[in-house]
Design a protein around this motif. Structure first.
Motif, PDB file in Angstrom:
ATOM      1  N   LYS A  96       0.832  -1.208   0.000  1.00  0.00           N
ATOM      2  CA  LYS A  96       0.000   0.000   0.000  1.00  0.00           C
ATOM      3  C   LYS A  96       0.865   1.255   0.000  1.00  0.00           C
ATOM      4  O   LYS A  96       0.571   2.239  -0.692  1.00  0.00           O
ATOM      5  N   GLU A  97       1.928   1.227   0.791  1.00  0.00           N
ATOM      6  CA  GLU A  97       2.831   2.375   0.816  1.00  0.00           C
ATOM      7  C   GLU A  97       3.609   2.481  -0.487  1.00  0.00           C
ATOM      8  O   GLU A  97       3.750   3.570  -1.063  1.00  0.00           O
ATOM      9  N   SER A  98       4.083   1.349  -0.980  1.00  0.00           N
ATOM     10  CA  SER A  98       4.905   1.355  -2.187  1.00  0.00           C
ATOM     11  C   SER A  98       4.150   1.890  -3.398  1.00  0.00           C
ATOM     12  O   SER A  98       4.709   2.618  -4.225  1.00  0.00           O
ATOM     13  N   ARG A  99       2.884   1.547  -3.518  1.00  0.00           N
ATOM     14  CA  ARG A  99       2.131   1.933  -4.701  1.00  0.00           C
ATOM     15  C   ARG A  99       1.572   3.355  -4.625  1.00  0.00           C
ATOM     16  O   ARG A  99       1.042   3.870  -5.615  1.00  0.00           O
ATOM     17  N   ALA A 100       1.691   3.982  -3.466  1.00  0.00           N
ATOM     18  CA  ALA A 100       1.076   5.306  -3.284  1.00  0.00           C
ATOM     19  C   ALA A 100       1.677   6.344  -4.223  1.00  0.00           C
ATOM     20  O   ALA A 100       0.968   7.197  -4.761  1.00  0.00           O
ATOM     21  N   ASN A 101       2.981   6.286  -4.420  1.00  0.00           N
ATOM     22  CA  ASN A 101       3.665   7.228  -5.304  1.00  0.00           C
ATOM     23  C   ASN A 101       5.078   6.701  -5.540  1.00  0.00           C
ATOM     24  O   ASN A 101       5.460   5.654  -5.016  1.00  0.00           O
ATOM     25  N   ARG A 102       5.854   7.453  -6.312  1.00  0.00           N
ATOM     26  CA  ARG A 102       7.217   7.014  -6.622  1.00  0.00           C
ATOM     27  C   ARG A 102       8.248   7.590  -5.661  1.00  0.00           C
ATOM     28  O   ARG A 102       9.458   7.434  -5.869  1.00  0.00           O
ATOM     29  N   ASP A 103       7.783   8.229  -4.602  1.00  0.00           N
ATOM     30  CA  ASP A 103       8.696   8.891  -3.667  1.00  0.00           C
ATOM     31  C   ASP A 103       8.250   8.597  -2.243  1.00  0.00           C
ATOM     32  O   ASP A 103       7.677   9.435  -1.546  1.00  0.00           O
ATOM     33  N   ASN A 104       8.487   7.374  -1.806  1.00  0.00           N
ATOM     34  CA  ASN A 104       8.186   7.011  -0.422  1.00  0.00           C
ATOM     35  C   ASN A 104       9.212   5.993   0.042  1.00  0.00           C
ATOM     36  O   ASN A 104       9.999   5.464  -0.757  1.00  0.00           O
ATOM     37  N   ALA A 105       9.209   5.697   1.335  1.00  0.00           N
ATOM     38  CA  ALA A 105      10.260   4.849   1.916  1.00  0.00           C
ATOM     39  C   ALA A 105      10.276   3.444   1.341  1.00  0.00           C
ATOM     40  O   ALA A 105      11.311   2.764   1.377  1.00  0.00           O
ATOM     41  N   LYS A 106       9.161   3.001   0.804  1.00  0.00           N
ATOM     42  CA  LYS A 106       9.089   1.644   0.254  1.00  0.00           C
ATOM     43  C   LYS A 106       8.802   1.660  -1.259  1.00  0.00           C
ATOM     44  O   LYS A 106       8.290   0.694  -1.806  1.00  0.00           O
ATOM     45  N   GLN A 107       9.185   2.738  -1.903  1.00  0.00           N
ATOM     46  CA  GLN A 107       8.857   2.876  -3.327  1.00  0.00           C
ATOM     47  C   GLN A 107       9.472   1.782  -4.184  1.00  0.00           C
ATOM     48  O   GLN A 107       8.932   1.415  -5.227  1.00  0.00           O
ATOM     49  N   ASP A 108      10.609   1.180  -3.745  1.00  0.00           N
ATOM     50  CA  ASP A 108      11.216   0.104  -4.538  1.00  0.00           C
ATOM     51  C   ASP A 108      11.249  -1.221  -3.779  1.00  0.00           C
ATOM     52  O   ASP A 108      12.102  -2.060  -4.014  1.00  0.00           O
ATOM     53  N   TRP A 109      10.294  -1.418  -2.865  1.00  0.00           N
ATOM     54  CA  TRP A 109      10.193  -2.711  -2.179  1.00  0.00           C
ATOM     55  C   TRP A 109       9.535  -3.767  -3.071  1.00  0.00           C
ATOM     56  O   TRP A 109       9.607  -4.954  -2.765  1.00  0.00           O
TER      57      TRP A 109
ATOM     58  N   ILE B  96       1.981 -17.461 -13.864  1.00  0.00           N
ATOM     59  CA  ILE B  96       1.562 -18.866 -13.778  1.00  0.00           C
ATOM     60  C   ILE B  96       0.041 -18.978 -13.809  1.00  0.00           C
ATOM     61  O   ILE B  96      -0.512 -19.953 -14.314  1.00  0.00           O
ATOM     62  N   PHE B  97      -0.644 -17.963 -13.296  1.00  0.00           N
ATOM     63  CA  PHE B  97      -2.106 -18.012 -13.263  1.00  0.00           C
ATOM     64  C   PHE B  97      -2.745 -17.488 -14.541  1.00  0.00           C
ATOM     65  O   PHE B  97      -3.951 -17.312 -14.605  1.00  0.00           O
ATOM     66  N   GLY B  98      -1.943 -17.239 -15.563  1.00  0.00           N
ATOM     67  CA  GLY B  98      -2.482 -16.851 -16.861  1.00  0.00           C
ATOM     68  C   GLY B  98      -2.254 -15.390 -17.181  1.00  0.00           C
ATOM     69  O   GLY B  98      -2.371 -14.520 -16.305  1.00  0.00           O
ATOM     70  N   GLY B  99      -1.916 -15.103 -18.454  1.00  0.00           N
ATOM     71  CA  GLY B  99      -1.738 -13.731 -18.899  1.00  0.00           C
ATOM     72  C   GLY B  99      -0.384 -13.159 -18.521  1.00  0.00           C
ATOM     73  O   GLY B  99       0.518 -13.850 -18.036  1.00  0.00           O
ATOM     74  N   SER B 100      -0.241 -11.843 -18.748  1.00  0.00           N
ATOM     75  CA  SER B 100       1.014 -11.157 -18.453  1.00  0.00           C
ATOM     76  C   SER B 100       1.316 -11.192 -16.956  1.00  0.00           C
ATOM     77  O   SER B 100       0.419 -11.201 -16.115  1.00  0.00           O
ATOM     78  N   ALA B 101       2.617 -11.199 -16.637  1.00  0.00           N
ATOM     79  CA  ALA B 101       3.046 -11.113 -15.237  1.00  0.00           C
ATOM     80  C   ALA B 101       3.119  -9.667 -14.763  1.00  0.00           C
ATOM     81  O   ALA B 101       3.595  -9.410 -13.657  1.00  0.00           O
ATOM     82  N   TRP B 102       2.652  -8.733 -15.589  1.00  0.00           N
ATOM     83  CA  TRP B 102       2.705  -7.314 -15.251  1.00  0.00           C
ATOM     84  C   TRP B 102       1.305  -6.736 -15.148  1.00  0.00           C
ATOM     85  O   TRP B 102       0.447  -7.032 -15.975  1.00  0.00           O
ATOM     86  N   GLN B 103       1.088  -5.907 -14.150  1.00  0.00           N
ATOM     87  CA  GLN B 103      -0.190  -5.238 -13.954  1.00  0.00           C
ATOM     88  C   GLN B 103       0.015  -3.728 -13.866  1.00  0.00           C
ATOM     89  O   GLN B 103       0.869  -3.241 -13.113  1.00  0.00           O
ATOM     90  N   TRP B 104      -0.769  -2.987 -14.652  1.00  0.00           N
ATOM     91  CA  TRP B 104      -0.676  -1.526 -14.648  1.00  0.00           C
ATOM     92  C   TRP B 104      -1.271  -0.961 -13.363  1.00  0.00           C
ATOM     93  O   TRP B 104      -2.304  -1.410 -12.886  1.00  0.00           O
ATOM     94  N   ASP B 105      -0.580   0.037 -12.814  1.00  0.00           N
ATOM     95  CA  ASP B 105      -1.079   0.716 -11.625  1.00  0.00           C
ATOM     96  C   ASP B 105      -1.146   2.211 -11.917  1.00  0.00           C
ATOM     97  O   ASP B 105      -0.122   2.855 -12.198  1.00  0.00           O
ATOM     98  N   ALA B 106      -2.359   2.770 -11.869  1.00  0.00           N
ATOM     99  CA  ALA B 106      -2.565   4.166 -12.268  1.00  0.00           C
ATOM    100  C   ALA B 106      -1.949   5.149 -11.287  1.00  0.00           C
ATOM    101  O   ALA B 106      -1.639   6.283 -11.663  1.00  0.00           O
ATOM    102  N   ARG B 107      -1.746   4.745 -10.028  1.00  0.00           N
ATOM    103  CA  ARG B 107      -1.198   5.681  -9.041  1.00  0.00           C
ATOM    104  C   ARG B 107       0.221   6.095  -9.422  1.00  0.00           C
ATOM    105  O   ARG B 107       0.589   7.265  -9.348  1.00  0.00           O
ATOM    106  N   ARG B 108       1.007   5.105  -9.786  1.00  0.00           N
ATOM    107  CA  ARG B 108       2.409   5.375 -10.128  1.00  0.00           C
ATOM    108  C   ARG B 108       2.628   5.475 -11.640  1.00  0.00           C
ATOM    109  O   ARG B 108       3.730   5.804 -12.078  1.00  0.00           O
ATOM    110  N   GLU B 109       1.617   5.117 -12.406  1.00  0.00           N
ATOM    111  CA  GLU B 109       1.734   5.039 -13.857  1.00  0.00           C
ATOM    112  C   GLU B 109       2.917   4.153 -14.239  1.00  0.00           C
ATOM    113  O   GLU B 109       3.762   4.495 -15.074  1.00  0.00           O
TER     114      GLU B 109
END
Length: 548
Positions: A123-136, A155-168
């Motif tokens: 939750k902290e990491s995804r909030a923005n690109r400038d926080n204490a856990k931004q690269d956790w 493994i559960f199907g589809g891309s292993a990447w998910q877009w997150d609008a908070r950090r773009e």
């Protein structure tokens, strides 16, 4: 029921794991103590005398941590607390205290490669690109056209990447979208996870089963995985309908940097005399990685690959080939063998085994070099349950149904008695239906039947413990003669000869030269005929000890 006598103290042996028999508990389905239809830690406490009566050395409990349960506990939102559906930390302490009193060690399932998207770290990491856990977690910018940064698949199907609008940005998830991958290139992440291990070790935990151990570290350059030629594909890790099988996963997992973290984890465990067994999820390099991760004395004690969790019943040649590869690729390591677990169809059904074959395979796994994992209900010979689509809970099965029905069929509740539809598992409505065909195989029914499979498992485990050459001895390499595999296990002056007919076709066989005493009569071991030859009937074994 035969109960084990309380043991005042577990033997102090830092190598207790070597050759150990470990009983896996899927807590949602073992025993419900409060009538809500979901198994819990208090239920495990209630059933620990039964587990001890099997003669196993340890239990492995699948995740019971705080979780939104989108992957039934393998999506952790708090590593250091118990989810209320399973009880409390005090209930966990009761599991440890009771197990130890009964002479059984406790291993827990640590899911370190990823967390839930509801974990405070994420939750902290995804909030923005400038926080204490931004690269956790593993974040990456899109390609110029907005598509994911590379071709990695989930493994559960589809891309292993998910877009997150908070950090773009995209985040990596090797499993569900709700299971973001932690960034092991960040040393703060590693230290936080080592603190998790310390927390549970300080509560008396004896070790860990490490989920997806080869997924921890990703390629920092995010290079594309190469395609996998069709002839190298198999469905050991993911069902054949899953495009995950179309890639060679060189960069999304199996990275050499992982060894640095494993050495740190071993150093944390060492003062506690704790041990770990790692799950190596790779369809092509599983045994090689198992050898790499268990080599020497500063990495993991044990790992298991998926060779004997595969769909097809292993033939004599297949078993010999697997064990030879272990000798070649993991000679300095230690394997842990399993035929069933919470992720695959139960082997009684997967291999379509008659009762005699189930007995033979139970004896075989107790004679192989390595440690052993048994999955709850395996000792009863439970077949895979057929769960209707409307009753499915597993997101994996829901995604790929009907070609792949998921993992619910091996996760239905344990059957303790046959006098009610819930099999003694719960007084409420079970989270998955109890299979009606399981009721006649209940613990109560088999306890009263001397010839039941349950008692064969007890005898096989006792036979292994009574013959240390089988648990910790060397072997001379497996060989095959038609449908018979044979080998010897040696510890000091003790030499035990083992032969197994892994088919329904009778076979004649000669004992090796020398004088032998036939043993293992309680396991149906064959005796030589008058002309000195062994006649192995369908699925029969021969066990003999060399005379001094």
């Amino acid at each position: 029921m035969t109960l084990a006598e309380p043991a005042p103290k577990l033997a102090e042996n830092k190598d207790w794991w070597r050759g150990a028999v470990i009983y896996q508990i899927y807590p949602r389905s073992y025993q419900d103590s409060n009538g809500d239809g979901i198994g819990d830690l208090a239920g495990i406490v209630e059933r620990l005398p039964y587990i001890a009566s099997l003669g196993v050395d340890a239990i492995w409990i699948s995740p019971f941590f705080m979780s939104p349960m989108k992957d039934f506990g393998y999506d952790v939102s708090d590593y250091c607390d118990v989810d209320p559906m399973f009880g409390t930390l005090a209930d966990f302490d009761a599991v440890v205290d009771t197990a130890h009193r009964l002479g059984v060690r406790v291993m827990i399932d640590l899911v370190l490669s990823h967390t839930s998207d509801e974990h405070p770290w994420f939750k902290e990491s995804r909030a923005n690109r400038d926080n204490a856990k931004q690269d956790w977690y593993v974040w990456a910018d899109p390609k110029p056209d907005g598509t994911p940064p590379n071709n990695w698949l989930s493994i559960f199907g589809g891309s292993a990447w998910q877009w997150d609008a908070r950090r773009e940005q995209y985040y990596l998830h090797n499993f569900l979208v709700s299971q973001p991958d932690l960034n092991f290139h960040n040393m703060d992440v590693q230290e936080a996870l080592l603190d998790v291990a310390r927390f549970w070790l300080n509560r008396g935990c004896d070790g860990f089963r490490l989920d997806t151990i080869n997924f921890y570290t990703h390629d920092a350059e995010l290079r594309d995985n190469p395609p996998l030629p069709p002839e190298k594909r198999n469905a050991t890790i993911a069902p054949s309908v899953n495009p995950y099988n179309h890639q060679e996963h060189l960069y999304s997992k199996n990275r050499p940097e992982n060894l640095t973290f494993l050495r740190k984890l071993r150093a944390v465990m060492e003062p506690f005399g704790a041990a770990a067994v790692g799950e190596v999820g790779d369809a092509q390099r599983g045994l090689e990685i198992m050898g790499e991760y268990t080599a020497g004395d500063d990495l993991m004690q044990m790992c298991y690959a998926f060779e004997f969790l595969a769909k097809d019943q292993p033939t004599a040649r297949r078993i010999v080939d697997v064990m030879k590869r272990v000798d070649d690729e993991a000679s300095d390591g230690w394997a842990c063998w399993a035929f069933s677990n919470h992720d695959v169809q139960r082997h009684a059904s997967r291999w379509d085994l008659p009762p005699a074959a189930q007995r033979m395979f139970a004896t075989l796994i107790m004679c192989l070099r390595g440690s052993v994992c048994l999955y709850q209900g395996e000792e009863l010979g439970l077949p895979e349950a057929d769960v209707a689509f409307e009753d499915l809970q597993d997101p994996y099965g829901i995604e790929f149904w009907p070609e792949f029905k998921g993992r619910d069929g091996c996760r239905t509740p344990m059957v303790w008695q046959s006098d009610n539809q819930n099999g003694g598992f719960t007084e409420g409505r079970p989270w998955l239906p109890v299979a009606s065909e399981h009721l006649s195989l209940s613990v109560a029914n088999q306890e009263d039947e001397p010839g039941a499979l349950l008692h064969h498992y007890r005898r096989a485990i006792a036979f292994r413990h009574n013959n240390p050459a089988l648990s910790i001895g060397e072997h001379d390499g497996l060989r095959a003669s038609d449908d018979v595999i044979y080998f010897t296990r040696t510890l000091g002056d003790d030499v035990i000869f083992c032969a197994f007919n892994v088919s329904e076709t009778p076979s004649d066989f000669d004992l090796p030269k020398g004088k032998w005493t036939m043993i293992g009569e309680e396991l149906g071991s064959a005796h030589p005929s008058l002309d000195g030859r062994l006649h192995l009937g369908p699925w029969q074994v021969c066990l003999a000890k060399k005379n001094a």
